[in-house]
Write an enzyme that holds these catalytic residues in place. Structure first.
Site, PDB file in Angstrom:
ATOM      1  N   SER A 246       0.657  -1.096   0.197  1.00 55.30           N
ATOM      2  CA  SER A 246      -0.330   0.254   0.082  1.00 55.30           C
ATOM      3  C   SER A 246       0.688   1.001   0.346  1.00 55.30           C
ATOM      4  O   SER A 246       1.827   0.771   0.669  1.00 55.30           O
ATOM      5  CB  SER A 246      -0.936  -0.074   1.785  1.00 55.30           C
ATOM      6  OG  SER A 246      -1.563   1.014   1.097  1.00 55.30           O
TER       7      SER A 246
ATOM      8  N   THR B 260      -1.782   8.608   0.171  1.00 54.43           N
ATOM      9  CA  THR B 260      -1.868   7.551   0.437  1.00 54.43           C
ATOM     10  C   THR B 260      -2.455   7.238   0.777  1.00 54.43           C
ATOM     11  O   THR B 260      -3.713   8.572   1.022  1.00 54.43           O
ATOM     12  CB  THR B 260      -0.531   7.087   1.476  1.00 54.43           C
ATOM     13  OG1 THR B 260      -0.835   7.376   1.971  1.00 54.43           O
ATOM     14  CG2 THR B 260       0.520   7.672   0.823  1.00 54.43           C
TER      15      THR B 260
ATOM     16  N   ASP C  13       4.653  -7.898   3.835  1.00 52.82           N
ATOM     17  CA  ASP C  13       3.405  -7.114   4.475  1.00 52.82           C
ATOM     18  C   ASP C  13       2.495  -8.178   5.216  1.00 52.82           C
ATOM     19  O   ASP C  13       2.448  -8.780   4.440  1.00 52.82           O
ATOM     20  CB  ASP C  13       2.619  -6.399   3.336  1.00 52.82           C
ATOM     21  CG  ASP C  13       1.882  -4.602   3.732  1.00 52.82           C
ATOM     22  OD1 ASP C  13       2.715  -3.599   3.565  1.00 52.82           O
ATOM     23  OD2 ASP C  13       0.867  -5.592   4.310  1.00 52.82           O
TER      24      ASP C  13
ATOM     25  N   CYS D   3       9.435   1.178   4.044  1.00 45.77           N
ATOM     26  CA  CYS D   3       7.608   1.444   4.993  1.00 45.77           C
ATOM     27  C   CYS D   3       6.408   0.908   5.273  1.00 45.77           C
ATOM     28  O   CYS D   3       5.907   1.682   5.594  1.00 45.77           O
ATOM     29  CB  CYS D   3       7.569   1.540   3.012  1.00 45.77           C
ATOM     30  SG  CYS D   3       8.119   2.360   1.552  1.00 45.77           S
TER      31      CYS D   3
ATOM     32  N   LYS E  83       9.554   8.107  14.996  1.00 42.53           N
ATOM     33  CA  LYS E  83      10.074   8.735  13.487  1.00 42.53           C
ATOM     34  C   LYS E  83      10.893   8.956  14.277  1.00 42.53           C
ATOM     35  O   LYS E  83      12.217   8.959  12.967  1.00 42.53           O
ATOM     36  CB  LYS E  83       9.138  10.312  13.351  1.00 42.53           C
ATOM     37  CG  LYS E  83       8.264   9.392  12.500  1.00 42.53           C
ATOM     38  CD  LYS E  83       7.901   8.153  10.953  1.00 42.53           C
ATOM     39  CE  LYS E  83       6.447   7.454  10.362  1.00 42.53           C
ATOM     40  NZ  LYS E  83       7.368   5.312   9.325  1.00 42.53           N
TER      41      LYS E  83
ATOM     42  N   TYR F 181       3.787   8.814  17.786  1.00 38.25           N
ATOM     43  CA  TYR F 181       4.345   8.773  15.993  1.00 38.25           C
ATOM     44  C   TYR F 181       5.476   9.567  15.349  1.00 38.25           C
ATOM     45  O   TYR F 181       6.658   9.192  15.046  1.00 38.25           O
ATOM     46  CB  TYR F 181       2.826   9.642  15.012  1.00 38.25           C
ATOM     47  CG  TYR F 181       3.279   9.480  13.705  1.00 38.25           C
ATOM     48  CD1 TYR F 181       3.213   7.827  13.134  1.00 38.25           C
ATOM     49  CD2 TYR F 181       3.434  10.550  12.752  1.00 38.25           C
ATOM     50  CE1 TYR F 181       2.999   8.111  11.682  1.00 38.25           C
ATOM     51  CE2 TYR F 181       3.625  10.427  11.474  1.00 38.25           C
ATOM     52  CZ  TYR F 181       3.736   9.282  11.115  1.00 38.25           C
ATOM     53  OH  TYR F 181       3.974   8.414   9.599  1.00 38.25           O
TER      54      TYR F 181
ATOM     55  N   PHE G 250       1.979  12.335   2.325  1.00 35.76           N
ATOM     56  CA  PHE G 250       1.232  12.194   0.491  1.00 35.76           C
ATOM     57  C   PHE G 250       0.387  11.318   0.213  1.00 35.76           C
ATOM     58  O   PHE G 250      -0.666  10.827   1.515  1.00 35.76           O
ATOM     59  CB  PHE G 250       2.231  10.711   0.058  1.00 35.76           C
ATOM     60  CG  PHE G 250       4.362  11.215  -0.286  1.00 35.76           C
ATOM     61  CD1 PHE G 250       4.632  12.408   0.685  1.00 35.76           C
ATOM     62  CD2 PHE G 250       4.413  10.927  -1.194  1.00 35.76           C
ATOM     63  CE1 PHE G 250       5.491  12.958   0.354  1.00 35.76           C
ATOM     64  CE2 PHE G 250       5.699  11.868  -1.724  1.00 35.76           C
ATOM     65  CZ  PHE G 250       6.347  12.457  -1.256  1.00 35.76           C
TER      66      PHE G 250
ATOM     67  N   ASP H 161       5.058 -10.302   9.394  1.00 35.95           N
ATOM     68  CA  ASP H 161       5.287  -8.529  10.282  1.00 35.95           C
ATOM     69  C   ASP H 161       6.490  -8.498  11.062  1.00 35.95           C
ATOM     70  O   ASP H 161       7.405  -9.226  11.029  1.00 35.95           O
ATOM     71  CB  ASP H 161       4.721  -8.818  11.730  1.00 35.95           C
ATOM     72  CG  ASP H 161       4.252  -8.647  13.155  1.00 35.95           C
ATOM     73  OD1 ASP H 161       4.560  -7.402  12.585  1.00 35.95           O
ATOM     74  OD2 ASP H 161       3.113  -8.764  13.842  1.00 35.95           O
ATOM     75  N   VAL H 162       6.643  -7.614  10.089  1.00 32.54           N
ATOM     76  CA  VAL H 162       7.622  -6.981   9.928  1.00 32.54           C
ATOM     77  C   VAL H 162       8.235  -6.930  11.938  1.00 32.54           C
ATOM     78  O   VAL H 162       9.823  -7.011  12.535  1.00 32.54           O
ATOM     79  CB  VAL H 162       8.548  -5.338   9.997  1.00 32.54           C
ATOM     80  CG1 VAL H 162       8.135  -5.258   8.441  1.00 32.54           C
ATOM     81  CG2 VAL H 162       7.421  -4.354  10.571  1.00 32.54           C
TER      82      VAL H 162
HETATM   83  N1  LIG Z   1       0.938   9.217   3.477  1.00 32.62           N
HETATM   84  C1  LIG Z   1       2.039  10.047   4.679  1.00 32.62           C
HETATM   85  O1  LIG Z   1       1.829  11.165   3.905  1.00 32.62           O
HETATM   86  C2  LIG Z   1       3.488  10.264   5.277  1.00 32.62           C
HETATM   87  C3  LIG Z   1       4.081  10.548   5.618  1.00 32.62           C
HETATM   88  C4  LIG Z   1       4.812  11.032   6.159  1.00 32.62           C
HETATM   89  C5  LIG Z   1       5.467   9.141   6.587  1.00 32.62           C
HETATM   90  N2  LIG Z   1       4.997   8.854   6.122  1.00 32.62           N
HETATM   91  C6  LIG Z   1       5.190   7.434   6.725  1.00 32.62           C
HETATM   92  O2  LIG Z   1       5.370   6.442   5.332  1.00 32.62           O
HETATM   93  C7  LIG Z   1       5.481   5.125   5.742  1.00 32.62           C
HETATM   94  C8  LIG Z   1       3.927   4.596   4.570  1.00 32.62           C
HETATM   95  O3  LIG Z   1       2.549   4.923   4.721  1.00 32.62           O
HETATM   96  P1  LIG Z   1       1.642   4.879   3.936  1.00 32.62           P
HETATM   97  O4  LIG Z   1       0.749   5.965   3.839  1.00 32.62           O
HETATM   98  O5  LIG Z   1       2.303   4.601   2.335  1.00 32.62           O
HETATM   99  O6  LIG Z   1       0.633   3.990   4.685  1.00 32.62           O
HETATM  100  P2  LIG Z   1      -0.286   2.350   4.233  1.00 32.62           P
HETATM  101  O7  LIG Z   1      -1.341   2.943   5.553  1.00 32.62           O
HETATM  102  O8  LIG Z   1      -0.481   3.246   2.813  1.00 32.62           O
HETATM  103  O9  LIG Z   1       0.644   1.675   4.186  1.00 32.62           O
HETATM  104  C9  LIG Z   1       1.345   0.779   4.762  1.00 32.62           C
HETATM  105  C10 LIG Z   1       1.759  -0.636   4.956  1.00 32.62           C
HETATM  106  O10 LIG Z   1       2.528  -0.924   5.917  1.00 32.62           O
HETATM  107  C11 LIG Z   1       1.884  -2.343   6.105  1.00 32.62           C
HETATM  108  N3  LIG Z   1       1.615  -2.609   8.019  1.00 32.62           N
HETATM  109  C12 LIG Z   1       1.293  -2.413   9.002  1.00 32.62           C
HETATM  110  N4  LIG Z   1       1.907  -2.538  10.066  1.00 32.62           N
HETATM  111  C13 LIG Z   1       2.763  -3.615   9.208  1.00 32.62           C
HETATM  112  C14 LIG Z   1       3.694  -5.122  10.227  1.00 32.62           C
HETATM  113  N5  LIG Z   1       3.694  -4.756  11.870  1.00 32.62           N
HETATM  114  N6  LIG Z   1       4.233  -5.483   9.184  1.00 32.62           N
HETATM  115  C15 LIG Z   1       3.915  -4.981   8.497  1.00 32.62           C
HETATM  116  N7  LIG Z   1       3.487  -4.394   7.580  1.00 32.62           N
HETATM  117  C16 LIG Z   1       3.262  -3.250   8.073  1.00 32.62           C
HETATM  118  C17 LIG Z   1       0.350  -2.131   6.293  1.00 32.62           C
HETATM  119  O11 LIG Z   1      -0.006  -3.208   5.421  1.00 32.62           O
HETATM  120  C18 LIG Z   1       0.472  -1.298   4.506  1.00 32.62           C
HETATM  121  O12 LIG Z   1       0.650  -2.147   3.854  1.00 32.62           O
HETATM  122  C19 LIG Z   1       4.762   4.571   7.030  1.00 32.62           C
HETATM  123  O13 LIG Z   1       5.803   4.728   7.936  1.00 32.62           O
HETATM  124  C20 LIG Z   1       3.845   6.195   7.447  1.00 32.62           C
HETATM  125  O14 LIG Z   1       4.410   6.854   8.761  1.00 32.62           O
HETATM  126  C21 LIG Z   1       3.478   8.510   5.630  1.00 32.62           C
END
Ligand SMILES: NC(=O)c1ccc[n+]([C@@H]2O[C@H](COP(=O)([O-])OP(=O)(O)OC[C@H]3O[C@@H](n4cnc5c(N)ncnc54)[C@H](O)[C@@H]3O)[C@@H](O)[C@H]2O)c1
Length: 251
Positions: A15, A194, A36, A84, A163, A159, A192, A57-58
């Site tokens: 995702s 997403t 994932d 990610c 980070k 959060y 972003f 599960d990471v």
């Molecule tokens: N979207 C944003 O604006 C944004 C901004 C800053 C940072 N981030 C960071 O970027 C990363 C990705 O975010 P995103 O927006 O793509 O989120 P998202 O929810 O679209 O994707 C996150 C993915 O991580 C997987 N996941 C969660 N816990 C897990 C685990 N324990 N083991 C394996 N997989 C796991 C989920 O199943 C999902 O597919 C995150 O670390 C988020 O904090 C996102």
């Protein structure tokens, strides 16, 4: 290191930013294995990009080690690890219902920080066995921070702490792994578009976008993927956190 010669594992690849990274890498000719916990989406994305998927599960040592073993078997090597996988929660230190729960705080750190370190350390151990290129390079690790590491908002204690941990471990990991020819970088994204963000009401999305100075819009996950690809190919980048945020500073 060029993307067509890269064999990458991408956590959270089912995702959002991880998926976009996996798609970009695959389009550029890299081999990709997605890790994932979302089995259905992970398998679908892997199928679409001609990559591999391991439900993982990471935060779990055995699960991550097993996934890396499968990735090695399928791709023959691992030269890039992009972390990610993550979650976002919003909870104040003391809210209307009392103090911040300790469990959600610990879970956020466990997935975002410990999970990234868990996969990184196991991937690095395998990368160290790769043949080096003429520059001595054997691999690269890219972790995902957030601008919340620097300007976290109300409700982001957990959060932002997770980070901030990513930011803090970037340089010492780069130093630890230098003698093995492995670089360690982090990307700190702004906001972003997403699935996490797409769920917000349209007017909230517009407000968030309006706060971004230039360009005045939310980030496109494909831009994150391209940044990760650039880091893979730019061998002199190491031990640094790159903000990717259109100059957004959260208040
Ligand atoms: N979207 C944003 O604006 C944004 C901004 C800053 C940072 N981030 C960071 O970027 C990363 C990705 O975010 P995103 O927006 O793509 O989120 P998202 O929810 O679209 O994707 C996150 C993915 O991580 C997987 N996941 C969660 N816990 C897990 C685990 N324990 N083991 C394996 N997989 C796991 C989920 O199943 C999902 O597919 C995150 O670390 C988020 O904090 C996102």
């Amino acid at each position: 290191m060029q993307l067509p010669d890269t064999a990458a594992i991408v956590t959270g690849g089912a995702s959002g930013l991880g998926e976009a990274t996996a798609r970009h890498f695959a389009t550029q000719g890299a081999q990709v294995t997605l890790l994932d916990r979302d089995g259905e989406r992970g398998a679908r994305v892997a199928d679409e990009i001609g990559g591999h998927f391991v439900q993982t599960d990471v935060t779990d040592e055995g699960s991550a080690a097993g996934a890396i073993a499968v990735a090695l078997e399928r791709m023959g090597k691992i030269t890039a690890c992009v972390n990610c996988a993550g979650i976002a929660i919003g909870m104040k230190t003391v809210g209307k219902d009392g103090p911040h729960g300790l469990e959600p705080f610990q879970q956020t750190l466990d997935i975002n920080l410990v999970g990234s370190f868990n996969v990184s350390r196991l991937a690095a151990s395998e990368m160290a066995r790769n043949d080096s290129d003429p520059d001595g390079a054997r691999g690269v690790i890219i972790n995902t921070a957030s601008i919340a590491a620097f300007d976290g908002q109300k409700g982001q204690a957990a959060y932002a702490a997770s980070k901030g941990g990513i930011v803090g471990m970037t340089l010492p990991m780069a130093r630890d792994l230098a003698s093995s020819g492995i670089r360690v970088m982090a990307i700190a994204p702004g906001i972003f578009m997403t699935p996490m963000l797409a769920g917000l009401p349209e007017e909230v999305q517009q407000q968030l976008a309006a706060d971004v100075p230039n360009p005045p819009r939310l980030g496109d996950p494909a831009e994150f993927g391209r940044m990760a690809g650039f880091i893979v190919e730019m061998g002199y980048l190491n031990g640094e956190v790159i903000r990717l945020d259109g100059a957004l500073r959260m208040r």
